[in-house]
Design a protein around this motif. Structure first.
Motif, PDB file in Angstrom:
ATOM      1  N   ALA A  21       0.870  -1.179   0.000  1.00  0.00           N
ATOM      2  CA  ALA A  21       0.000   0.000   0.000  1.00  0.00           C
ATOM      3  C   ALA A  21       0.903   1.224   0.000  1.00  0.00           C
ATOM      4  O   ALA A  21       2.118   1.101   0.202  1.00  0.00           O
ATOM      5  N   ASP A  22       0.341   2.388  -0.250  1.00  0.00           N
ATOM      6  CA  ASP A  22       1.155   3.603  -0.232  1.00  0.00           C
ATOM      7  C   ASP A  22       1.817   3.758   1.138  1.00  0.00           C
ATOM      8  O   ASP A  22       1.138   3.810   2.170  1.00  0.00           O
ATOM      9  N   GLY A  23       3.143   3.799   1.128  1.00  0.00           N
ATOM     10  CA  GLY A  23       3.872   3.983   2.371  1.00  0.00           C
ATOM     11  C   GLY A  23       3.911   2.766   3.266  1.00  0.00           C
ATOM     12  O   GLY A  23       4.247   2.891   4.452  1.00  0.00           O
ATOM     13  N   VAL A  24       3.605   1.582   2.743  1.00  0.00           N
ATOM     14  CA  VAL A  24       3.611   0.361   3.553  1.00  0.00           C
ATOM     15  C   VAL A  24       4.348  -0.752   2.809  1.00  0.00           C
ATOM     16  O   VAL A  24       4.012  -1.067   1.658  1.00  0.00           O
ATOM     17  N   GLN A  25       5.332  -1.345   3.485  1.00  0.00           N
ATOM     18  CA  GLN A  25       6.044  -2.511   2.949  1.00  0.00           C
ATOM     19  C   GLN A  25       5.828  -3.707   3.872  1.00  0.00           C
ATOM     20  O   GLN A  25       5.675  -3.550   5.086  1.00  0.00           O
ATOM     21  N   ARG A  26       5.833  -4.886   3.278  1.00  0.00           N
ATOM     22  CA  ARG A  26       5.683  -6.135   4.029  1.00  0.00           C
ATOM     23  C   ARG A  26       6.914  -7.010   3.803  1.00  0.00           C
ATOM     24  O   ARG A  26       7.371  -7.166   2.676  1.00  0.00           O
ATOM     25  N   ILE A  27       7.439  -7.572   4.897  1.00  0.00           N
ATOM     26  CA  ILE A  27       8.505  -8.577   4.810  1.00  0.00           C
ATOM     27  C   ILE A  27       8.012  -9.801   5.575  1.00  0.00           C
ATOM     28  O   ILE A  27       7.657  -9.702   6.755  1.00  0.00           O
ATOM     29  N   THR A  28       7.996 -10.948   4.924  1.00  0.00           N
ATOM     30  CA  THR A  28       7.470 -12.172   5.531  1.00  0.00           C
ATOM     31  C   THR A  28       8.613 -13.066   6.008  1.00  0.00           C
ATOM     32  O   THR A  28       9.555 -13.349   5.260  1.00  0.00           O
ATOM     33  N   VAL A  29       8.517 -13.502   7.247  1.00  0.00           N
ATOM     34  CA  VAL A  29       9.512 -14.396   7.833  1.00  0.00           C
ATOM     35  C   VAL A  29       9.373 -15.791   7.207  1.00  0.00           C
ATOM     36  O   VAL A  29       8.263 -16.251   6.930  1.00  0.00           O
ATOM     37  N   ILE A  44       6.511  -2.323   7.488  1.00  0.00           N
ATOM     38  CA  ILE A  44       7.225  -1.053   7.670  1.00  0.00           C
ATOM     39  C   ILE A  44       6.306   0.053   7.170  1.00  0.00           C
ATOM     40  O   ILE A  44       5.849   0.019   6.025  1.00  0.00           O
ATOM     41  N   VAL A  45       6.014   1.008   8.032  1.00  0.00           N
ATOM     42  CA  VAL A  45       5.075   2.089   7.719  1.00  0.00           C
ATOM     43  C   VAL A  45       5.828   3.408   7.687  1.00  0.00           C
ATOM     44  O   VAL A  45       6.511   3.771   8.656  1.00  0.00           O
ATOM     45  N   GLY A  46       5.719   4.133   6.574  1.00  0.00           N
ATOM     46  CA  GLY A  46       6.359   5.436   6.462  1.00  0.00           C
ATOM     47  C   GLY A  46       7.453   5.450   5.420  1.00  0.00           C
ATOM     48  O   GLY A  46       7.702   4.460   4.718  1.00  0.00           O
ATOM     49  N   ASP A  47       8.141   6.582   5.348  1.00  0.00           N
ATOM     50  CA  ASP A  47       9.196   6.760   4.348  1.00  0.00           C
ATOM     51  C   ASP A  47      10.549   6.931   5.034  1.00  0.00           C
ATOM     52  O   ASP A  47      11.270   5.970   5.243  1.00  0.00           O
ATOM     53  N   LYS A  48      10.872   8.168   5.420  1.00  0.00           N
ATOM     54  CA  LYS A  48      12.167   8.398   6.071  1.00  0.00           C
ATOM     55  C   LYS A  48      12.103   8.129   7.564  1.00  0.00           C
ATOM     56  O   LYS A  48      13.085   7.697   8.174  1.00  0.00           O
ATOM     57  N   SER A  49      10.958   8.416   8.157  1.00  0.00           N
ATOM     58  CA  SER A  49      10.731   8.132   9.575  1.00  0.00           C
ATOM     59  C   SER A  49       9.642   7.071   9.643  1.00  0.00           C
ATOM     60  O   SER A  49       8.519   7.307   9.179  1.00  0.00           O
ATOM     61  N   VAL A  50       9.941   5.906  10.200  1.00  0.00           N
ATOM     62  CA  VAL A  50       9.039   4.768  10.034  1.00  0.00           C
ATOM     63  C   VAL A  50       8.724   4.079  11.354  1.00  0.00           C
ATOM     64  O   VAL A  50       9.416   4.253  12.367  1.00  0.00           O
ATOM     65  N   VAL A  75      13.888   4.644  12.570  1.00  0.00           N
ATOM     66  CA  VAL A  75      12.788   3.852  13.146  1.00  0.00           C
ATOM     67  C   VAL A  75      12.406   4.497  14.470  1.00  0.00           C
ATOM     68  O   VAL A  75      13.195   4.510  15.417  1.00  0.00           O
ATOM     69  N   THR A  76      11.196   5.048  14.537  1.00  0.00           N
ATOM     70  CA  THR A  76      10.775   5.738  15.757  1.00  0.00           C
ATOM     71  C   THR A  76       9.951   4.839  16.681  1.00  0.00           C
ATOM     72  O   THR A  76       9.980   5.017  17.899  1.00  0.00           O
ATOM     73  N   HIS A  77       9.212   3.883  16.106  1.00  0.00           N
ATOM     74  CA  HIS A  77       8.339   3.022  16.902  1.00  0.00           C
ATOM     75  C   HIS A  77       8.385   1.586  16.403  1.00  0.00           C
ATOM     76  O   HIS A  77       8.507   1.343  15.198  1.00  0.00           O
ATOM     77  N   ILE A  78       8.263   0.675  17.336  1.00  0.00           N
ATOM     78  CA  ILE A  78       8.080  -0.740  17.036  1.00  0.00           C
ATOM     79  C   ILE A  78       6.765  -1.140  17.680  1.00  0.00           C
ATOM     80  O   ILE A  78       6.641  -1.187  18.911  1.00  0.00           O
ATOM     81  N   ALA A  79       5.743  -1.359  16.861  1.00  0.00           N
ATOM     82  CA  ALA A  79       4.405  -1.681  17.369  1.00  0.00           C
ATOM     83  C   ALA A  79       4.200  -3.191  17.326  1.00  0.00           C
ATOM     84  O   ALA A  79       4.437  -3.829  16.293  1.00  0.00           O
ATOM     85  N   VAL A  80       3.758  -3.752  18.443  1.00  0.00           N
ATOM     86  CA  VAL A  80       3.569  -5.196  18.558  1.00  0.00           C
ATOM     87  C   VAL A  80       2.095  -5.490  18.795  1.00  0.00           C
ATOM     88  O   VAL A  80       1.483  -4.957  19.720  1.00  0.00           O
ATOM     89  N   GLY A 146       4.530  11.888   8.501  1.00  0.00           N
ATOM     90  CA  GLY A 146       3.600  11.577   7.430  1.00  0.00           C
ATOM     91  C   GLY A 146       2.737  10.352   7.655  1.00  0.00           C
ATOM     92  O   GLY A 146       2.026   9.913   6.753  1.00  0.00           O
ATOM     93  N   TRP A 147       2.757   9.780   8.871  1.00  0.00           N
ATOM     94  CA  TRP A 147       1.923   8.612   9.162  1.00  0.00           C
ATOM     95  C   TRP A 147       1.481   8.653  10.622  1.00  0.00           C
ATOM     96  O   TRP A 147       2.076   9.328  11.453  1.00  0.00           O
TER      97      TRP A 147
END
Length: 310
Positions: A21-29, A44-50, A75-80, A146-147
């Motif tokens: 999605a716009d500004g969203v990347q997925r990495i699968t384990v 990963i959400v965001g561009d330069k600050s994520v 990386v400003t936040h890690i949301a679990v 931006g997010w």
């Protein structure tokens, strides 16, 4: 409606950052199993600050893939979303490397206390060492460049399960639904960690929204959330009716119910199926439709309550 239309068409692209999605990347384990499908999704959400949502298990290849995708970005936040070991443990290492704040509903806990003599069958799957820097309440919002992510507490799969809405509430219509709602299968609800009563209430909560896309913890996106949620609700109610029918037919014990209700299910999942039946029985006990002697248990005997279910 008998249930949702599950979608098994998913290409995991293990170790690659895929834009979903716009500004969203997925990495699968690369941790496939009957419970994780092709693996756990980190976002990963965001561009330069994520923000990173659900960094995943302790997996070196996945950690390196995340760090490669995050190179040059803050990386400003890690949301679990919740504290099962396929979602949360890598948060500690990622925090050490990036200095980001770890945010979540809270540490791992069960939906209810253990009964005397009861053993938690999912104890080894729980990340008991997890502790967030910030505990999130329902509606709490974290922001970056931006997010933003708004917390949607959705207990049921675990007591501390949370989903995250991208942007202001309903601003983008995208929700990171973690293990509460997935396109490929139903969520496991296993007492005492999980609660069917809570799970159904959380489904109703999401049905009250108007979102257009779910990005789940395993598998591909849910593209029509409202219809899918209605299908999940119908499926759970159908399972509840099936449990009541087995009790009415004289099946007293959970394994006997599982043999009939899950006759076509992979036998490797019958243990999880038994826990799902148990979750339904606990819910039915709370509503006075079935009864048992003493505290409810996986090995207990269940029967219809007088006047509880005709």
């Amino acid at each position: 409606m008998d249930g949702p239309d599950f979608d098994l068409d998913f290409k995991p692209a293990h170790g690659e950052a895929v834009t979903v999605a716009d500004g969203v990347q997925r990495i699968t384990v690369n941790n496939p199993s009957p419970f994780t499908f092709h693996g756990t999704n980190s976002y990963i959400v965001g561009d330069k600050s994520v923000a990173v949502i659900d960094p995943g298990p302790e997996d070196e290849a996945h950690f390196q893939a995340l760090m490669a995708a995050l190179k040059g970005r803050e990386v400003t936040h890690i949301a679990v979303s919740h504290t099962h070991r396929d979602h949360s443990p890598l948060a500690r290492r990622l925090k050490t490397e990036t200095g980001a704040l770890v945010v979540a509903e809270g540490p791992h806990r069960a939906a209810r206390l253990l009964h005397a003599g009861e053993i938690n069958p999912f104890a080894e799957s729980s990340d008991k060492d997890f502790s967030p820097d910030i505990a999130l309440a329902d509606g709490d919002r974290i922001e970056g460049d931006g997010w933003s992510l708004t917390t949607l507490l959705t207990p049921g799969h675990t007591a501390n399960h949370a989903a995250f809405a991208l942007g202001s509430p309903n601003e983008t219509g995208i929700v990171f639904s973690a293990d509460h709602v997935m396109a490929w299968a139903t969520s496991i609800v296993a007492p005492p960690d999980g609660s069917m009563t809570d799970y159904m209430a959380s489904l109703e909560k999401l049905l009250g929204r108007d979102d257009r896309l779910y990005l789940p913890g395993h598998g591909g996106p849910v593209n029509a959330p409202a219809a899918f949620l209605r299908g999940l609700r119908a499926h759970r109610r159908m399972r509840e009716r099936a449990v009541l029918e087995r009790v009415r037919a004289g099946d007293t014990f959970i394994p006997d119910m599982v043999k009939v209700i899950y006759a076509t299910t992979d036998p490797r999942l019958h243990g999880a199926a038994a826990l799902s039946v148990f979750a339904h029985l606990e819910d039915l006990l709370e509503r006075g439709q079935v009864e048992t002697d003493g505290a409810p248990s996986l090995t207990g005997a269940f029967r219809l309550a007088p006047g509880g279910a005709s």
